[in-house]
Scaffold this active site. Sequence first.
Site, PDB file in Angstrom:
ATOM      1  N   LEU A   1      -1.929  -2.219  13.840  1.00 26.23           N
ATOM      2  CA  LEU A   1      -1.079  -2.416  13.856  1.00 26.23           C
ATOM      3  C   LEU A   1       0.633  -2.756  13.125  1.00 26.23           C
ATOM      4  CD1 LEU A   1      -1.186  -3.171  17.983  1.00 26.23           C
ATOM      5  CD2 LEU A   1      -0.593  -0.838  17.171  1.00 26.23           C
ATOM      6  N   PRO A   2       2.220  -2.210  13.861  1.00 27.09           N
ATOM      7  CA  PRO A   2       2.795  -2.980  12.272  1.00 27.09           C
ATOM      8  C   PRO A   2       2.741  -4.535  11.982  1.00 27.09           C
ATOM      9  CG  PRO A   2       4.141  -0.733  13.597  1.00 27.09           C
ATOM     10  CD  PRO A   2       2.351  -1.752  14.346  1.00 27.09           C
TER      11      PRO A   2
ATOM     12  N   THR B   1      -1.746  -6.903   8.799  1.00 22.21           N
ATOM     13  CA  THR B   1      -0.793  -7.901   8.601  1.00 22.21           C
ATOM     14  C   THR B   1      -0.614  -8.961   9.497  1.00 22.21           C
ATOM     15  OG1 THR B   1      -1.634  -6.765   6.157  1.00 22.21           O
ATOM     16  CG2 THR B   1       0.190  -9.054   6.405  1.00 22.21           C
TER      17      THR B   1
ATOM     18  N   LYS C   1      -4.634 -13.381   3.336  1.00 25.29           N
ATOM     19  CA  LYS C   1      -4.076 -12.129   3.500  1.00 25.29           C
ATOM     20  C   LYS C   1      -2.969 -12.685   2.279  1.00 25.29           C
ATOM     21  CE  LYS C   1      -2.061  -8.024   3.176  1.00 25.29           C
ATOM     22  NZ  LYS C   1      -2.955  -6.526   2.203  1.00 25.29           N
TER      23      LYS C   1
ATOM     24  N   LYS D   1       7.584  -7.573   3.469  1.00 29.29           N
ATOM     25  CA  LYS D   1       7.485  -8.275   4.852  1.00 29.29           C
ATOM     26  C   LYS D   1       5.988  -8.919   4.991  1.00 29.29           C
ATOM     27  CE  LYS D   1       3.826  -7.118   8.497  1.00 29.29           C
ATOM     28  NZ  LYS D   1       2.609  -6.164   8.835  1.00 29.29           N
TER      29      LYS D   1
HETATM   30  P1  NAD Z   1       2.043   2.160   9.800  1.00 31.73           P
HETATM   31  O1  NAD Z   1       3.456   2.356  10.399  1.00 31.73           O
HETATM   32  O2  NAD Z   1       2.084   3.563   9.203  1.00 31.73           O
HETATM   33  O3  NAD Z   1       0.919   1.918  11.508  1.00 31.73           O
HETATM   34  C1  NAD Z   1       1.299   1.158  12.654  1.00 31.73           C
HETATM   35  C2  NAD Z   1       1.142   2.663  13.714  1.00 31.73           C
HETATM   36  O4  NAD Z   1       0.792   1.798  14.918  1.00 31.73           O
HETATM   37  C3  NAD Z   1       2.134   3.526  13.388  1.00 31.73           C
HETATM   38  O5  NAD Z   1       1.374   4.908  13.901  1.00 31.73           O
HETATM   39  C4  NAD Z   1       2.620   3.432  15.158  1.00 31.73           C
HETATM   40  O6  NAD Z   1       3.058   4.617  15.647  1.00 31.73           O
HETATM   41  C5  NAD Z   1       1.671   2.563  15.907  1.00 31.73           C
HETATM   42  N1  NAD Z   1       2.093   1.332  16.970  1.00 31.73           N
HETATM   43  C6  NAD Z   1       3.103   0.964  16.689  1.00 31.73           C
HETATM   44  N2  NAD Z   1       3.248   0.491  18.239  1.00 31.73           N
HETATM   45  C7  NAD Z   1       2.152   0.505  19.187  1.00 31.73           C
HETATM   46  C8  NAD Z   1       1.972   0.322  20.142  1.00 31.73           C
HETATM   47  N3  NAD Z   1       2.625  -0.609  21.182  1.00 31.73           N
HETATM   48  N4  NAD Z   1       0.353   1.197  20.436  1.00 31.73           N
HETATM   49  C9  NAD Z   1      -0.254   2.440  20.018  1.00 31.73           C
HETATM   50  N5  NAD Z   1       0.774   2.280  18.707  1.00 31.73           N
HETATM   51  C10 NAD Z   1       1.711   1.880  18.328  1.00 31.73           C
HETATM   52  O7  NAD Z   1       1.590   1.002   9.487  1.00 31.73           O
HETATM   53  P2  NAD Z   1       0.493   1.176   7.860  1.00 31.73           P
HETATM   54  O8  NAD Z   1       0.441   1.424   6.744  1.00 31.73           O
HETATM   55  O9  NAD Z   1      -0.744   1.623   9.102  1.00 31.73           O
HETATM   56  O10 NAD Z   1      -0.028  -0.841   8.367  1.00 31.73           O
HETATM   57  C11 NAD Z   1      -0.476  -1.452   9.211  1.00 31.73           C
HETATM   58  C12 NAD Z   1      -0.900  -2.384   9.296  1.00 31.73           C
HETATM   59  O11 NAD Z   1      -1.756  -2.322   8.151  1.00 31.73           O
HETATM   60  C13 NAD Z   1       0.753  -3.108   9.036  1.00 31.73           C
HETATM   61  O12 NAD Z   1      -0.411  -4.660   9.522  1.00 31.73           O
HETATM   62  C14 NAD Z   1       0.498  -3.191   7.290  1.00 31.73           C
HETATM   63  O13 NAD Z   1       1.244  -5.012   7.116  1.00 31.73           O
HETATM   64  C15 NAD Z   1      -0.890  -3.338   7.066  1.00 31.73           C
HETATM   65  N6  NAD Z   1      -1.041  -2.901   5.424  1.00 31.73           N
HETATM   66  C16 NAD Z   1      -0.608  -2.022   5.319  1.00 31.73           C
HETATM   67  C17 NAD Z   1      -1.365  -1.025   3.883  1.00 31.73           C
HETATM   68  C18 NAD Z   1      -0.754   0.199   3.326  1.00 31.73           C
HETATM   69  O14 NAD Z   1      -0.948  -0.437   2.585  1.00 31.73           O
HETATM   70  N7  NAD Z   1       0.063   0.982   4.280  1.00 31.73           N
HETATM   71  C19 NAD Z   1      -1.977  -2.187   3.077  1.00 31.73           C
HETATM   72  C20 NAD Z   1      -3.151  -3.503   3.469  1.00 31.73           C
HETATM   73  C21 NAD Z   1      -2.077  -3.733   4.870  1.00 31.73           C
END
Ligand code: NAD
Length: 294
Positions: free
Chosen positions: A65-66, A94, A169, A244
């Site tokens: 999740l975000p 994260t 992290k 972030k």
């Molecule tokens: P994203 O925004 O693409 O995906 C998050 C998903 O969570 C979205 O599809 C959203 O609709 C869903 N969501 C939000 N609230 C919800 C709820 N209550 N119930 C169900 N679904 C819900 O983000 P991401 O890029 O996939 O990143 C996810 C996590 O991974 C974050 O914490 C980010 O910091 C971490 N991360 C991302 C990357 C990257 O390169 N994108 C790398 C390492 C870590």
Amino acid sequence: MTRIAFIGLGNMGGGMAARLVGAGHEVTAFDLSAAALERAEARGCTPAASARDAVAGAEAVITMLPAGPHVRAVYAADVLGVAPAGALLIDGSTIDVESARHVAGEAAAAGYVFADAPVSGGTAGAEAGTLAFMVGCDEAAFARIEALLAPMARAVLRAGDHGAGQAAKICNNMLLGISMIGACEAFALAERLGLEADRFFDIASKSSGQCWSLTSYSPWPGLVETAPSNRDYEGGFAVAMMLKDLKLAQAAAAASGASTPLGGQAEALYALWERQGNGGRDFSSMLQFLRGET
Ligand code: NAD
């Protein structure tokens, strides 16, 4: 085969859930976004009507999740007391260390095994199953957690007890954010001094300035084939995501009393670049900021 509930099928979660399907697990998925849920269904997940529906009957729950508030809310409303007793709960998002420890405490009180397991490796790593997981959990639970994460990972590393995965992290990403600015500053100075970028790259790569930001992810185009600098800084790791993580690091530093002045400077610089409309570009675009390009 394990029955897994996967909540959060965005840029990272979508690819990760598909890896678990590929490994033969039965993955029931939920996301607030109908489009994300459809994509997951096309990749072999069973869509659920709600997070609660996905979690009921699961042997393991994975959330991606975000940020901290989303994780706290989903665990409180849809996971704890809903997942069957004995289910393994893993959060790969994260988030801040405090939220990770809070959720771990609530999960333990409800009788579950929980791990914070943030990842490094980006969307390419999620698709390829080559993420590095940094895990905070009880030592006795680690083998079970490692086995479940294996189809998504090139490395699963236990950092310590609950919250230690998130701590690892944000420390890693603070170092990365700082070192990228250092590499960008060095290229910008070399340019002003009339030193060819490729000559500087060759020399620094074999000297004490060598670092991952320089030799694996060069912000100067044309030096490292896979680097986003060769694609006009598209894709890769977005400035907004780096910001972030740096905000999480600064908040953790303030709460713990650690001195992180360079982390603070890095946060301010990425924030300025983001405010100029560059939040979606790769973080190595900091080179353009330092060269005065907008
Ligand atoms: P994203 O925004 O693409 O995906 C998050 C998903 O969570 C979205 O599809 C959203 O609709 C869903 N969501 C939000 N609230 C919800 C709820 N209550 N119930 C169900 N679904 C819900 O983000 P991401 O890029 O996939 O990143 C996810 C996590 O991974 C974050 O914490 C980010 O910091 C971490 N991360 C991302 C990357 C990257 O390169 N994108 C790398 C390492 C870590």
